[in-house]
Design a protein around this motif. Structure first.
Motif, PDB file in Angstrom:
ATOM      1  N   GLU A 106      79.289  61.830   9.964  1.00  0.00           N
ATOM      2  CA  GLU A 106      77.929  62.081   9.487  1.00  0.00           C
ATOM      3  C   GLU A 106      77.167  63.048  10.382  1.00  0.00           C
ATOM      4  O   GLU A 106      76.154  63.610   9.990  1.00  0.00           O
ATOM      5  CB  GLU A 106      77.146  60.772   9.328  1.00  0.00           C
ATOM      6  N   ASN A 107      77.650  63.293  11.600  1.00  0.00           N
ATOM      7  CA  ASN A 107      77.022  64.250  12.516  1.00  0.00           C
ATOM      8  C   ASN A 107      77.635  65.641  12.412  1.00  0.00           C
ATOM      9  O   ASN A 107      77.338  66.507  13.229  1.00  0.00           O
ATOM     10  CB  ASN A 107      77.123  63.743  13.948  1.00  0.00           C
ATOM     11  N   GLY A 108      78.548  65.852  11.465  1.00  0.00           N
ATOM     12  CA  GLY A 108      79.159  67.156  11.264  1.00  0.00           C
ATOM     13  C   GLY A 108      80.487  67.278  11.982  1.00  0.00           C
ATOM     14  O   GLY A 108      81.043  66.304  12.497  1.00  0.00           O
ATOM     15  N   TYR A 109      81.004  68.499  12.001  1.00  0.00           N
ATOM     16  CA  TYR A 109      82.289  68.803  12.647  1.00  0.00           C
ATOM     17  C   TYR A 109      82.029  69.034  14.126  1.00  0.00           C
ATOM     18  O   TYR A 109      81.202  69.862  14.501  1.00  0.00           O
ATOM     19  CB  TYR A 109      82.898  70.046  12.004  1.00  0.00           C
ATOM     20  N   GLN A 110      82.721  68.280  14.983  1.00  0.00           N
ATOM     21  CA  GLN A 110      82.481  68.323  16.417  1.00  0.00           C
ATOM     22  C   GLN A 110      83.785  68.612  17.157  1.00  0.00           C
ATOM     23  O   GLN A 110      84.480  67.692  17.564  1.00  0.00           O
ATOM     24  CB  GLN A 110      81.897  66.994  16.882  1.00  0.00           C
ATOM     25  N   PRO A 111      84.117  69.899  17.326  1.00  0.00           N
ATOM     26  CA  PRO A 111      85.349  70.242  18.046  1.00  0.00           C
ATOM     27  C   PRO A 111      85.136  70.203  19.553  1.00  0.00           C
ATOM     28  O   PRO A 111      84.028  70.407  20.040  1.00  0.00           O
ATOM     29  CB  PRO A 111      85.634  71.666  17.579  1.00  0.00           C
ATOM     30  N   GLN A 112      86.214  69.963  20.285  1.00  0.00           N
ATOM     31  CA  GLN A 112      86.184  70.017  21.741  1.00  0.00           C
ATOM     32  C   GLN A 112      87.452  70.706  22.210  1.00  0.00           C
ATOM     33  O   GLN A 112      88.541  70.381  21.743  1.00  0.00           O
ATOM     34  CB  GLN A 112      86.095  68.621  22.348  1.00  0.00           C
ATOM     35  N   SER A 113      87.291  71.663  23.121  1.00  0.00           N
ATOM     36  CA  SER A 113      88.436  72.380  23.658  1.00  0.00           C
ATOM     37  C   SER A 113      88.002  73.174  24.882  1.00  0.00           C
ATOM     38  O   SER A 113      86.858  73.616  24.975  1.00  0.00           O
ATOM     39  CB  SER A 113      89.002  73.337  22.609  1.00  0.00           C
ATOM     40  N   ASP A 114      88.944  73.387  25.785  1.00  0.00           N
ATOM     41  CA  ASP A 114      88.666  74.215  26.957  1.00  0.00           C
ATOM     42  C   ASP A 114      88.478  75.679  26.584  1.00  0.00           C
ATOM     43  O   ASP A 114      87.910  76.440  27.361  1.00  0.00           O
ATOM     44  CB  ASP A 114      89.808  74.107  27.970  1.00  0.00           C
TER      45      ASP A 114
END
Length: 159
Positions: free
Chosen positions: A100-108
């Protein structure tokens, strides 16, 4: 006579074949691409809307994600990761959550916004202090700097 010539030129222009750049670009892309094999593709879909997907290709791309209908109004909440090796040899790994907070990518390898509050340069702090002092001087009616030497008539000043 001019009208006839213009009409003839317009008819010739409209009748000329138009190149199809889309097909040419697609043909060029197909000619220069190679087929990459899929080493593994596992998809499990449950009756309640849950799923798991894993894909691995011969050129080192890996995708893994799962989802459940636990979001607002039974929307699917997804999480997972994908990875590959960039052309310069850098390994790229991205993990994500989509809810519900959207697309949340994480990466270096993703750009990162500066921390907030970020450090404020000294010259900015000095300018803020100068503005504060000038505002205080104006409030007292004390105009001592050259820039503030002009004092409008009382009828123009705020009460």
């Amino acid at each position: 006579m001019k009208f006839v010539i213009l009409a003839t030129l317009a008819a010739v222009a409209l009748a000329a074949p138009k190149p199809d750049y889309t097909k040419a670009a697609a043909r060029s892309a197909l000619d220069s691409s190679e087929e990459i094999g899929i080493l593994r593709q596992d998809l499990v879909m449950e009756d309640d809307g849950r799923y798991n997907l894993d894909v691995e290709t011969a050129n080192g791309i890996f995708v893994s994600q799962s989802g459940t209908p636990e979001g607002p109004d039974n929307s699917v909440v997804k999480s997972g990761s994908f990875s590959w090796t960039a052309p310069d040899g850098t390994p790229v790994v991205v993990t994500f959550v989509a809810d519900e907070n959207g697309y949340q990518p994480q990466s270096d390898v993703l750009p990162v916004a500066p921390e907030f509050p970020h450090p404020i340069p000294q010259f900015v702090l000095e300018q803020i202090e100068k503005a504060r002092q000038e505002d205080a001087a104006r409030a007292r009616g004390d105009f001592s700097s050259e820039e503030d030497s002009y004092r409008p008539p009382a009828s123009y000043r705020a009460p």
